[in-house]
Write a protein that holds these residues in place. Structure first.
Motif, PDB file in Angstrom:
ATOM      1  N   GLU A 315       0.864  -1.187   0.000  1.00 57.07           N
ATOM      2  CA  GLU A 315       0.000   0.000   0.000  1.00 57.07           C
ATOM      3  C   GLU A 315       0.892   1.224   0.000  1.00 57.07           C
ATOM      4  N   THR A 316       0.390   2.320  -0.558  1.00 54.24           N
ATOM      5  CA  THR A 316       1.280   3.476  -0.644  1.00 54.24           C
ATOM      6  C   THR A 316       0.530   4.804  -0.613  1.00 54.24           C
ATOM      7  N   ALA A 317       1.233   5.827  -0.160  1.00 58.68           N
ATOM      8  CA  ALA A 317       0.669   7.178  -0.237  1.00 58.68           C
ATOM      9  C   ALA A 317       1.067   7.830  -1.553  1.00 58.68           C
ATOM     10  N   HIS A 318       2.052   7.241  -2.224  1.00 55.10           N
ATOM     11  CA  HIS A 318       2.593   7.885  -3.431  1.00 55.10           C
ATOM     12  C   HIS A 318       2.686   6.918  -4.616  1.00 55.10           C
ATOM     13  N   PRO A 319       1.566   6.578  -5.217  1.00 60.89           N
ATOM     14  CA  PRO A 319       1.627   5.611  -6.320  1.00 60.89           C
ATOM     15  C   PRO A 319       2.330   6.144  -7.565  1.00 60.89           C
ATOM     16  N   TYR A 320       2.486   7.488  -7.640  1.00 62.61           N
ATOM     17  CA  TYR A 320       3.118   8.064  -8.843  1.00 62.61           C
ATOM     18  C   TYR A 320       4.610   8.333  -8.644  1.00 62.61           C
ATOM     19  N   ALA A 321       5.112   8.046  -7.455  1.00 61.38           N
ATOM     20  CA  ALA A 321       6.528   8.343  -7.190  1.00 61.38           C
ATOM     21  C   ALA A 321       7.421   7.417  -8.018  1.00 61.38           C
ATOM     22  N   GLY A 322       8.550   7.971  -8.457  1.00 66.56           N
ATOM     23  CA  GLY A 322       9.454   7.246  -9.351  1.00 66.56           C
ATOM     24  C   GLY A 322       9.857   5.875  -8.830  1.00 66.56           C
ATOM     25  N   ASP A 323      10.219   5.799  -7.539  1.00 67.76           N
ATOM     26  CA  ASP A 323      10.706   4.496  -7.053  1.00 67.76           C
ATOM     27  C   ASP A 323       9.572   3.471  -6.954  1.00 67.76           C
ATOM     28  N   TYR A 324       8.360   3.943  -6.664  1.00 69.33           N
ATOM     29  CA  TYR A 324       7.222   3.004  -6.625  1.00 69.33           C
ATOM     30  C   TYR A 324       6.931   2.472  -8.035  1.00 69.33           C
ATOM     31  N   LEU A 325       6.926   3.389  -9.001  1.00 68.04           N
ATOM     32  CA  LEU A 325       6.679   2.984 -10.403  1.00 68.04           C
ATOM     33  C   LEU A 325       7.716   1.959 -10.844  1.00 68.04           C
ATOM     34  N   LEU A 326       8.932   2.243 -10.461  1.00 66.02           N
ATOM     35  CA  LEU A 326      10.033   1.390 -10.914  1.00 66.02           C
ATOM     36  C   LEU A 326      10.003   0.022 -10.230  1.00 66.02           C
ATOM     37  N   SER A 327       9.869   0.048  -8.909  1.00 61.81           N
ATOM     38  CA  SER A 327       9.976  -1.241  -8.205  1.00 61.81           C
ATOM     39  C   SER A 327       8.783  -2.146  -8.517  1.00 61.81           C
ATOM     40  N   GLU A 346     -14.655   3.009  -9.537  1.00 63.82           N
ATOM     41  CA  GLU A 346     -15.350   1.729  -9.411  1.00 63.82           C
ATOM     42  C   GLU A 346     -15.318   1.181  -7.980  1.00 63.82           C
ATOM     43  N   ASP A 347     -14.687   1.922  -7.086  1.00 62.80           N
ATOM     44  CA  ASP A 347     -14.573   1.527  -5.681  1.00 62.80           C
ATOM     45  C   ASP A 347     -13.817   0.216  -5.497  1.00 62.80           C
ATOM     46  N   ILE A 348     -12.869  -0.029  -6.373  1.00 59.70           N
ATOM     47  CA  ILE A 348     -12.021  -1.214  -6.219  1.00 59.70           C
ATOM     48  C   ILE A 348     -10.812  -0.852  -5.340  1.00 59.70           C
ATOM     49  N   ILE A 349     -10.337   0.395  -5.481  1.00 58.76           N
ATOM     50  CA  ILE A 349      -9.343   0.888  -4.523  1.00 58.76           C
ATOM     51  C   ILE A 349      -9.901   2.142  -3.848  1.00 58.76           C
ATOM     52  N   GLU A 350      -9.316   2.474  -2.699  1.00 59.75           N
ATOM     53  CA  GLU A 350      -9.731   3.703  -2.009  1.00 59.75           C
ATOM     54  C   GLU A 350      -8.496   4.385  -1.431  1.00 59.75           C
ATOM     55  N   ARG A 351      -8.659   5.661  -1.166  1.00 59.26           N
ATOM     56  CA  ARG A 351      -7.585   6.380  -0.495  1.00 59.26           C
ATOM     57  C   ARG A 351      -8.113   6.780   0.865  1.00 59.26           C
ATOM     58  N   SER A 352      -7.577   6.165   1.903  1.00 57.18           N
ATOM     59  CA  SER A 352      -8.044   6.594   3.223  1.00 57.18           C
ATOM     60  C   SER A 352      -6.817   6.858   4.086  1.00 57.18           C
ATOM     61  N   GLU A 353      -6.939   7.895   4.902  1.00 53.20           N
ATOM     62  CA  GLU A 353      -5.805   8.425   5.662  1.00 53.20           C
ATOM     63  C   GLU A 353      -4.589   8.568   4.768  1.00 53.20           C
ATOM     64  N   ASN A 354      -4.858   9.029   3.554  1.00 49.64           N
ATOM     65  CA  ASN A 354      -3.807   9.341   2.594  1.00 49.64           C
ATOM     66  C   ASN A 354      -3.148   8.120   1.917  1.00 49.64           C
ATOM     67  N   ILE A 355      -3.565   6.923   2.314  1.00 56.13           N
ATOM     68  CA  ILE A 355      -2.939   5.720   1.757  1.00 56.13           C
ATOM     69  C   ILE A 355      -3.884   5.069   0.739  1.00 56.13           C
ATOM     70  N   TYR A 356      -3.331   4.701  -0.413  1.00 52.59           N
ATOM     71  CA  TYR A 356      -4.125   3.963  -1.388  1.00 52.59           C
ATOM     72  C   TYR A 356      -4.081   2.479  -1.054  1.00 52.59           C
TER      73      TYR A 356
END
Ligand SMILES: Nc1ncnc2c1ncn2[C@@H]1O[C@H](COP(=O)(O)OP(=O)(O)OP(=O)(O)O)[C@@H](O)[C@H]1O
Ligand SMILES: [Mg+2]
Length: 372
Positions: A315-327, A346-356
């Motif tokens: 789970e992550t707060a930053h799905p667009y961050a370079g290292d997340y994309l890469l890893s 579609e409510d398949i993912i959610e962002r709560s308390e800043n975390i996806y």
């Protein structure tokens, strides 16, 4: 001996755990003709709760109308089906129905079929050129009927956000305009695509802006489940240890459907005198849901699938961050943005308390165990 835990179909109050506060609150709201938006992720028990409340209201003498927009395919279909549901809810005699319809519809848009037992069914076939006029009648009908027959009505639109599929904005406008002055009708708007639904009532650009109270449906607390499960097992003379119930609840976290499913499977094993451990149970739950999950999975594009795999692992707060994309080998940030937008809608993912994160805990398990 039939399994007392029920996984689908109409609400069965013997398999219904708690919801006493929500039931009471909704009952009072509907009785006093309020409007409420009921929302939660999928399978939290909105429809069961609604159906339980409708039973309570019927006992009090109210007429209740339930319309699921999931199965509606056009604006015309919506109006015809809604008309039929309202009229049927009034429980009139065939004669009263005929008189009421000829007065309301001036004989143009409907047919009433009478059978020998004096039962009737009302069928509508509306010409596209008649639709606007028909809608005006239909959307006002709950209030007119309430006044005429001296009883309040409750109208439920389940999966209301699906109105977006049917020329949504225009329909939202029309329905809102006709219903806003109804003083003897309670409206309940429910749905599992929380973003879409809640947005319709909180974004000032939408006609329903601030027109209803928002009511989230939560999971069910462990104490209620414990009593409920104990009762259903002992009534069938089956044994279940308190500590095992506790362990199972730790896995299902009070999710209404998954808890019902877990104890349904345990009841089956137990009635056949088979052993049931937590690991067996988890496997059985995944197998039970396998077809559903495959169905969801197969309808997703590759970049949406890749994002789900990434979120299942981390789970992550930053799905667009370079290292997340890469890893997680997600490709470009714009691909991920599109995937996030779609999966959130579609409510398949959610962002709560800043975390996806993935909304459905078992779906996440399934991705980790069956996809990878
Ligand atoms: N109060 C409850 N007690 C026990 N089980 C429940 C309860 N509410 C729901 N369930 C279980 O969860 C299942 C799904 O419930 P329901 O269809 O009401 O959920 P929903 O929120 O309307 O789902 P969806 O968003 O998919 O329409 C039920 O068939 C039942 O097995
Ligand atoms: Mg439902």
């Amino acid at each position: 001996m039939a399994n007392p835990f029920k996984l689908r179909g109409e609400v069965d109050l013997r398999s219904f755990c708690n919801r006493a506060d929500e039931r009471r609150q909704l009952f009072l709201d509907m009785k006093s003709s309020q409007s409420v938006v009921l929302y939660s992720p999928r399978r939290y028990g909105k429809t069961w709760l609604i159906k339980a409340v409708l039973k309570d209201l019927k006992k009090e003498g109210l007429s209740t109308v339930y319309l699921d927009l999931f199965a509606i395919y056009s604006r015309q279909h919506f109006a015809e089906k809604y008309a039929r549901e309202i009229l049927t809810s009034l429980a009139l005699s065939a004669r009263e129905m005929e008189a009421f319809c000829s007065e309301i519809f001036i004989g143009r848009n409907y047919r009433i079929f009478l059978s020998v037992q004096n039962k009737y069914s009302v069928e509508f076939s509306v010409l596209p050129t008649d639709l606007n006029r028909f809608e005006e009648i239909i959307y006002n009908l709950p209030q007119i009927a309430a006044e005429r027959f001296g009883k309040e009505l409750t109208v439920v639109f389940d999966e209301f956000q699906d109105i977006n599929r049917l020329n949504g904005e225009q329909m939202e406008k029309v329905i809102r305009a006709y219903t806003q002055n109804h003083t003897r009708v309670g409206y309940l708007f429910a749905g599992s695509k929380r973003r879409l639904l809640v947005n319709m009532f909180t974004d000032e650009r939408h006609p329903f802006y601030r027109s209803a109270r928002l009511m989230p449906v939560a999971k069910i607390a462990d104490t209620h489940w414990k009593d409920f499960v104990k009762r259903l097992f002992t009534q069938d003379k089956l044994e279940i240890e308190d500590c095992f119930i506790k362990d199972v609840l730790r896995i299902t976290q009070g999710h209404p459907y998954y808890t019902q499913l877990a104890f349904y499977l345990i009841w089956n094993l137990s009635s056949e005198k088979k052993e049931c451990s937590l690991s067996i149970l988890e496997e059985e739950m995944l197998s039970y849901q396998n077809d559903d999950f495959i169905n969801i999975w197969d309808n997703l594009t590759l970049s949406r699938q890749l994002l789900l795999i990434a979120l299942a692992r981390e789970e992550t707060a930053h799905p667009y961050a370079g290292d997340y994309l890469l890893s997680h080998r997600l490709g470009s940030a714009s691909n991920v943005q599109e995937a996030v937008r779609y999966l959130e809608r579609e409510d398949i993912i959610e962002r709560s308390e800043n975390i996806y994160r993935i909304v459905d805990p078992l779906f996440r398990q399934w991705i980790l165990k069956r996809v990878l």
